[in-house]
Design a protein around this motif. Structure first.
Motif, PDB file in Angstrom:
ATOM      1  N   UNK A 174      28.686  61.411  40.338  1.00 58.32           N
ATOM      2  CA  UNK A 174      29.946  61.285  41.072  1.00 58.32           C
ATOM      3  C   UNK A 174      31.070  61.023  40.078  1.00 58.32           C
ATOM      4  N   UNK A 175      32.184  61.704  40.305  1.00 60.86           N
ATOM      5  CA  UNK A 175      33.391  61.518  39.495  1.00 60.86           C
ATOM      6  C   UNK A 175      34.586  61.502  40.440  1.00 60.86           C
ATOM      7  N   UNK A 176      35.705  61.000  39.964  1.00 54.42           N
ATOM      8  CA  UNK A 176      36.909  61.001  40.791  1.00 54.42           C
ATOM      9  C   UNK A 176      37.320  62.436  41.086  1.00 54.42           C
ATOM     10  N   UNK A 237      35.466  55.916  40.573  1.00 57.81           N
ATOM     11  CA  UNK A 237      36.622  56.348  41.364  1.00 57.81           C
ATOM     12  C   UNK A 237      37.942  55.969  40.704  1.00 57.81           C
ATOM     13  N   UNK A 238      37.936  54.884  39.943  1.00 61.73           N
ATOM     14  CA  UNK A 238      39.175  54.422  39.330  1.00 61.73           C
ATOM     15  C   UNK A 238      39.268  54.707  37.849  1.00 61.73           C
ATOM     16  N   UNK A 239      38.464  55.648  37.349  1.00 62.87           N
ATOM     17  CA  UNK A 239      38.458  55.927  35.911  1.00 62.87           C
ATOM     18  C   UNK A 239      38.023  57.370  35.672  1.00 62.87           C
ATOM     19  N   UNK A 240      37.796  57.700  34.404  1.00 64.25           N
ATOM     20  CA  UNK A 240      37.267  59.020  34.050  1.00 64.25           C
ATOM     21  C   UNK A 240      35.770  58.964  33.776  1.00 64.25           C
ATOM     22  N   UNK A 241      35.119  57.885  34.189  1.00 63.64           N
ATOM     23  CA  UNK A 241      33.688  57.757  33.943  1.00 63.64           C
ATOM     24  C   UNK A 241      32.871  58.494  35.001  1.00 63.64           C
ATOM     25  N   UNK A 242      31.654  58.821  34.625  1.00 60.14           N
ATOM     26  CA  UNK A 242      30.667  59.443  35.499  1.00 60.14           C
ATOM     27  C   UNK A 242      29.679  58.372  35.956  1.00 60.14           C
ATOM     28  N   UNK A 243      29.299  58.405  37.223  1.00 63.30           N
ATOM     29  CA  UNK A 243      28.236  57.526  37.722  1.00 63.30           C
ATOM     30  C   UNK A 243      27.133  58.400  38.297  1.00 63.30           C
TER      31      UNK A 243
END
Length: 310
Positions: A174-176, A237-243
């Motif tokens: 999931x990414x923004x 959701x609040x960054x450029x990170x991937x979860x």
């Protein structure tokens, strides 16, 4: 025991408490007895079995080989006896008063709370429900009755508990919304190069995503680790990170967090979600209903929604 008729159920309860805690003081607290009374029960048990059962090793007590061998059979015997009153006895669930306590991950609570309490209210209007996120000793809490059910990923299988596999869920990314990784068909290498927020795993377990990248000879960048999947998704959701989280959880909250769900372009082990409970509740009608309802709710397949990539 040489003559079972000479001993009552309280001795079996005391035997289990003493062998589990290996402490007369802690056993006394669990049994709601004084320390001298519990010590006398230990003396009776030693005489009954012809064995010390617990012996001192420095400042603590340890079980003898006979004591260790007796623990699980004593647990099973106690569970069987305590279940007897409920076997074959009709019970009107509409009048059952019980506070069910279920330990499960935060994202599962978000998904299950509303449908579960709605179903409970229609079947057991006098009952209530508590969902707790964590417990330092879930097996002990099930044993002592502080918890009714534990749900979690890859729960250890313990002989003293009952277990059921609820589901096997694929992990997704999931990414923004608008993240570069959400355009086109990114490769495994691009996923590995993207800063990642990881979900902490218990000691002794390996992160499935790290393991998958290692098999591919890739090095991932875990910039942040958090306790659970919901926290990981909120961070993404609040960054450029991937979860990387279980698919059903991702699709349940993707729209509200403005997340895009991505299929992972590499093989990764599925997450096994299971449920554990104590044998004494095996046939209790209210517990049987609750376990079956949880199984039905969790077994529902995820569906793609807004913000998701099928």
């Amino acid at each position: 025991m040489r003559s079972v008729q000479r001993y009552d159920l309280n001795l079996v309860i005391a035997l289990v408490a003493l062998l589990e805690t290996r402490s007369v003081t802690q056993s006394a607290e669990r049994l709601h007895l004084s320390v001298p009374a519990t010590s006398r029960m230990l003396g009776r048990l030693r005489g009954a079995f012809g064995d010390q059962l617990l012996v001192r090793a420095g400042s603590r007590l340890v079980t003898t080989p006979r004591g260790a061998a007796l623990l699980q059979p004593a647990r099973d015997a106690l569970a069987a006896v305590t279940a007897l009153p409920g076997i074959g006895a009709p019970q009107d669930l509409s009048t059952l008063r019980h506070r069910f306590v279920v330990c499960l991950p935060d994202p599962m609570a978000v998904m299950l709370a509303a449908p579960l309490i709605s179903a409970l209210a229609s079947v057991m209007p006098e009952a209530s429900l508590a969902l707790v996120a964590s417990d330092h000793d879930p097996a002990g809490s099930l044993r002592d009755g502080r918890l009714d059910i534990v749900i979690g990923a890859d729960l250890p299988v313990l002989p003293e508990l009952r277990h059921a596999l609820l589901s096997e869920q694929a992990l997704v990314g999931v990414v923004r919304v608008g993240h570069p990784l959400g355009r086109g068909r990114p490769s495994a290498s691009r996923f590995a190069q993207t800063g990642r927020v990881s979900v902490q795993v218990p000691a002794g377990r390996v992160d499935a995503i790290d393991e998958a990248f290692e098999r591919l000879g890739l090095r991932s960048r875990a910039l942040l680790s958090v306790p659970g999947a919901y926290a990981a998704m909120a961070a993404a959701a609040g960054s450029d990170m991937l979860a990387c989280v279980p698919e059903r959880i991702a699709r349940a909250v993707a729209a509200s967090l403005r997340l895009q769900v991505l299929r992972l372009p590499f093989p990764v082990s599925a997450e096994r979600l299971s449920m554990a409970w104590h044998p004494r509740t095996e046939v209790a009608p209210g517990h049987v209903w609750l376990r079956s309802r949880l199984l039905a709710l969790i077994d529902q397949r995820p569906t793609a929604g807004r913000g998701g990539t099928p």
